[in-house]
Design an enzyme around this catalytic site. Structure first.
Site, mmCIF file in Angstrom:
data_model
loop_
_atom_site.group_PDB
_atom_site.id
_atom_site.type_symbol
_atom_site.label_atom_id
_atom_site.label_comp_id
_atom_site.label_asym_id
_atom_site.label_seq_id
_atom_site.Cartn_x
_atom_site.Cartn_y
_atom_site.Cartn_z
ATOM 1 N N ASP A 102 123.374 18.274 134.484
ATOM 2 C CA ASP A 102 123.405 16.821 134.345
ATOM 3 C C ASP A 102 124.000 16.373 133.020
ATOM 4 O OD1 ASP A 102 121.275 17.674 132.742
ATOM 5 O OD2 ASP A 102 120.234 15.767 132.964
ATOM 6 N N ASP A 149 122.916 15.620 129.967
ATOM 7 C CA ASP A 149 122.600 16.261 128.685
ATOM 8 C C ASP A 149 122.306 17.747 128.817
ATOM 9 O OD1 ASP A 149 120.109 15.929 129.938
ATOM 10 O OD2 ASP A 149 119.058 15.722 128.034
ATOM 11 N N GLU A 207 109.837 19.013 139.376
ATOM 12 C CA GLU A 207 110.550 18.843 140.635
ATOM 13 C C GLU A 207 111.862 18.089 140.460
ATOM 14 O OE1 GLU A 207 111.004 15.651 141.966
ATOM 15 O OE2 GLU A 207 110.040 14.878 140.175
ATOM 16 N N LYS A 211 113.665 21.700 129.017
ATOM 17 C CA LYS A 211 114.199 22.285 130.237
ATOM 18 C C LYS A 211 115.672 22.606 130.005
ATOM 19 C CE LYS A 211 114.338 17.642 132.368
ATOM 20 N NZ LYS A 211 113.304 16.894 131.647
ATOM 21 N N THR A 269 104.158 14.609 134.440
ATOM 22 C CA THR A 269 105.608 14.674 134.315
ATOM 23 C C THR A 269 106.013 14.412 132.868
ATOM 24 O OG1 THR A 269 105.947 13.988 136.600
ATOM 25 C CG2 THR A 269 107.763 13.615 135.074
ATOM 26 N N ASP A 303 120.022 19.469 130.705
ATOM 27 C CA ASP A 303 118.681 20.044 130.888
ATOM 28 C C ASP A 303 118.265 20.165 132.354
ATOM 29 O OD1 ASP A 303 118.209 17.360 131.397
ATOM 30 O OD2 ASP A 303 116.648 17.119 129.870
ATOM 31 N N ARG A 304 119.019 19.566 133.259
ATOM 32 C CA ARG A 304 118.681 19.671 134.679
ATOM 33 C C ARG A 304 119.662 20.599 135.396
ATOM 34 N NH1 ARG A 304 116.061 14.110 136.907
ATOM 35 N NH2 ARG A 304 114.969 13.517 135.006
ATOM 36 N N SER A 323 120.005 11.415 129.400
ATOM 37 C CA SER A 323 119.866 12.482 130.390
ATOM 38 C C SER A 323 120.811 12.313 131.565
ATOM 39 C CB SER A 323 118.409 12.587 130.847
ATOM 40 O OG SER A 323 118.218 13.730 131.653
ATOM 41 N N HIS A 324 120.259 12.143 132.755
ATOM 42 C CA HIS A 324 121.029 12.098 133.991
ATOM 43 C C HIS A 324 121.498 10.691 134.340
ATOM 44 C CE1 HIS A 324 116.853 11.219 134.653
ATOM 45 N NE2 HIS A 324 117.144 10.615 135.784
#
Length: 542
Positions: free
Chosen positions: A276, A278, A363, A375, A343, A280-281, A112-113
């Protein structure tokens, strides 16, 4: 030829909220990736002859593990693999491919991030047939198998050419290399009014998108520049790099500071965004205003009907517990359900599948809808553009009017990264010990109303998830939440969420940290953050 290889278990292969994440050298240990992938397959049933989707965010070690996963899928009896060209599939795009082609599931290679590179982070996540992350019963089964695994199966064949679209055969299994962008771009075009956005941009509306040298680059380039007509150069850092250009691909005000400064300048573009590692953010910044992820969820939900894909309205809104209560008031006004979950995007899956929720958000810069089961950073950006095109107002004006209507939730997250694990766990244990004694206590003008350790009772499958974050709620609607994150790879990340509801429009232009100052001090007083962790300030404030 299929080989059966003898192996021994690794004790540290328990998936977190988003799969198994470790440093690259850990994954490079003998049979480490193979063990975990075989454990995934061993935990599943009924996939013989079925389709498996494989792809990742392009980070270091992505291609090598994709080759391993393809060969192991063949050896274990899958009938077909769909893999993104170059090994690339953003997380939301992978979810879409799984759903569109009715795949059995998918293996998504991403951390991810988190940073990428030879000594940085890597991850493997399994997504089920609805396109969403595997639920806890599946990840628990994967972990259980990883603790006793003694063999894995792999096809002894040459590597697949990942850079050429087309089909080839491996031990009776078909491997198809697909365009990673086209299916996703077509989906976005079905949800949003591209004509209205094109007209907005043609009229001089300036968009800047920072792909952070990560996976969203090819998607944003195709959609924002080619299909929506933004000038060349509107999408920055659009080539995915194995080390993300040496940067941390987390779209927040620390790691995307240059974008923030651009949007705060006198000659700022009209709208800025980032995604980000991948995809998704998201980060959303209007000219002169940063829209917090919690506010963005609420504002998108309040205006979603302006986009064709959501013109019929929303079934409900779901948010993670640490996300601010801003979306709650939107749901109340719309007369729809509001669901508060732990979460982790996997908790939204049941609500989406049952048609109970349409838009979901966390968040931590994650927002999405029922179009996929992850997401989706670029989706959020496009919905914002659709809203801006229809309302013909700036993001700043939309935010001000939203707060005037619903009130403002001043909200911030303080992250303490790579804290000693024993110290972090000790802090949380001490907080739990205080829970029964906190209600009724006063800290200056703040009086504790309730305190608990959040538990979630899933309304669909009736499963219960305990110990999901410590909540301290004060009279008047303010709160502090403490939670240890499951997305890091070293030490522990302590996240502290601070929130104050302000209904008075004359008090909606205060600096966020100033508005929350007393709560920040009380959070440290109750938890003993400085004393227990040795940290005098957060690593990141968002």
């Amino acid at each position: 030829m299929i080989r059966t290889v003898t192996t021994t278990p690794y004790g540290d292969q328990k998936p977190g909220t988003s799969g198994l994440r470790k440093k690259v050298p850990v994954f490079q240990q003998k049979n480490y990736a193979e063990n975990f992938i075989q454990s995934i397959f061993d935990a599943l049933e009924g996939f013989a002859g079925q389709t498996l989707v494989i792809g990742g965010d392009g980070r270091f070690y992505n291609r090598e593990v994709i080759q391993i996963a393809i060969k192991m899928a063949a050896a274990n009896g899958f009938g077909r693999v769909l893999v993104g060209r170059g090994g690339i599939l953003s997380t939301p795009a992978a979810s879409n491919v799984i759903r569109k082609y009715e795949a059995f599931g998918g293996i998504v290679l991403s951390a991810s991030h988190n940073p990428g590179g030879p000594t940085e982070d890597f991850g493997i996540k399994y997504n089920i047939g609805n396109g969403g992350p595997a639920p806890e019963k599946v990840t628990d089964a994967i972990y259980a198998r990883s603790q006793v695994i003694d063999t894995y199966k792999i096809s002894d064949v040459a590597d697949v050419n990942l850079d050429a679209e087309g089909t080839q055969d491996i031990d009776g299994m078909t491997v198809t290399v697909i365009d990673p962008v086209s299916d996703y771009a077509t989906l976005m075009e079905s949800l949003f009014d591209f004509d209205a956005i094109r007209k907005l941009i043609a009229g001089g509306f300036r968009v800047v998108f920072d792909a952070m040298s990560a996976v969203t680059g090819p998607y944003a380039k195709e959609i924002i520049e080619k299909r929506l007509g933004a000038p060349k150069g509107s999408v920055m850092n659009f080539i995915p790099l194995p080390d993300f250009g040496g940067h941390h691909p987390d779209p927040n005000l620390v790691h995307a500071r240059a974008l923030y400064e651009t949007m705060m300048a006198p000659d700022a573009p009209d709208f800025g965004a980032a995604s980000d590692g991948d995809g998704d953010r998201n980060l959303v910044i209007g000219r002169g205003i940063f829209i917090t992820p919690s506010d963005s969820l609420a504002m998108l939900a309040a205006n979603a009907h302006l986009a064709p894909g959501y013109a019929k309205g929303l079934a409900g809104i779901a948010r993670s517990m640490p996300t601010s209560g801003a979306a709650d008031r939107v749901a109340e006004k719309l007369g729809i359900g509001l669901y508060e979950t732990p979460t982790g995007w996997k908790f939204f899956g049941n609500l989406l599948d049952e048609g109970m929720a349409t838009i979901c958000g966390e968040e931590s810069a994650g927002t999405g809808s029922n179009h996929v089961r992850e997401k989706d950073g670029l989706w959020a950006v496009l919905l914002w553009l659709n809203i801006l095109a229809v309302r013909k107002e700036s993001a700043l004006d939309i935010a001000a009017k939203h707060w005037a209507t619903y009130g403002r939730n001043y909200y911030s997250r303080h992250d303490y990264e790579e804290v000693d694990s024993d110290a972090a766990n000790g802090l949380v244990a001490a907080l739990r010990d205080q829970l029964s004694t906190l209600p009724g206590k006063s800290f200056g003008a703040l009086k504790v109303a309730t305190a608990d350790d959040f538990s979630y009772h899933d309304p669909v499958d009736h499963s219960v998830s305990k110990n999901q974050g410590i909540r301290i709620l004060f009279e008047g609607g303010s709160r502090v939440v403490f939670r240890l994150s499951g997305t890091g790879t070293s030490g522990a990340t302590l996240r502290v969420y601070i929130e104050r509801f302000e209904p008075d429009p004359t008090r909606h232009d205060i600096d966020t940290q100033e508005a929350l100052a007393d709560l920040i001090l009380v959070a440290d007083e109750i938890a003993g953050i400085k004393t227990r962790t040795g940290r005098t300030e957060p690593s990141v404030i968002t």
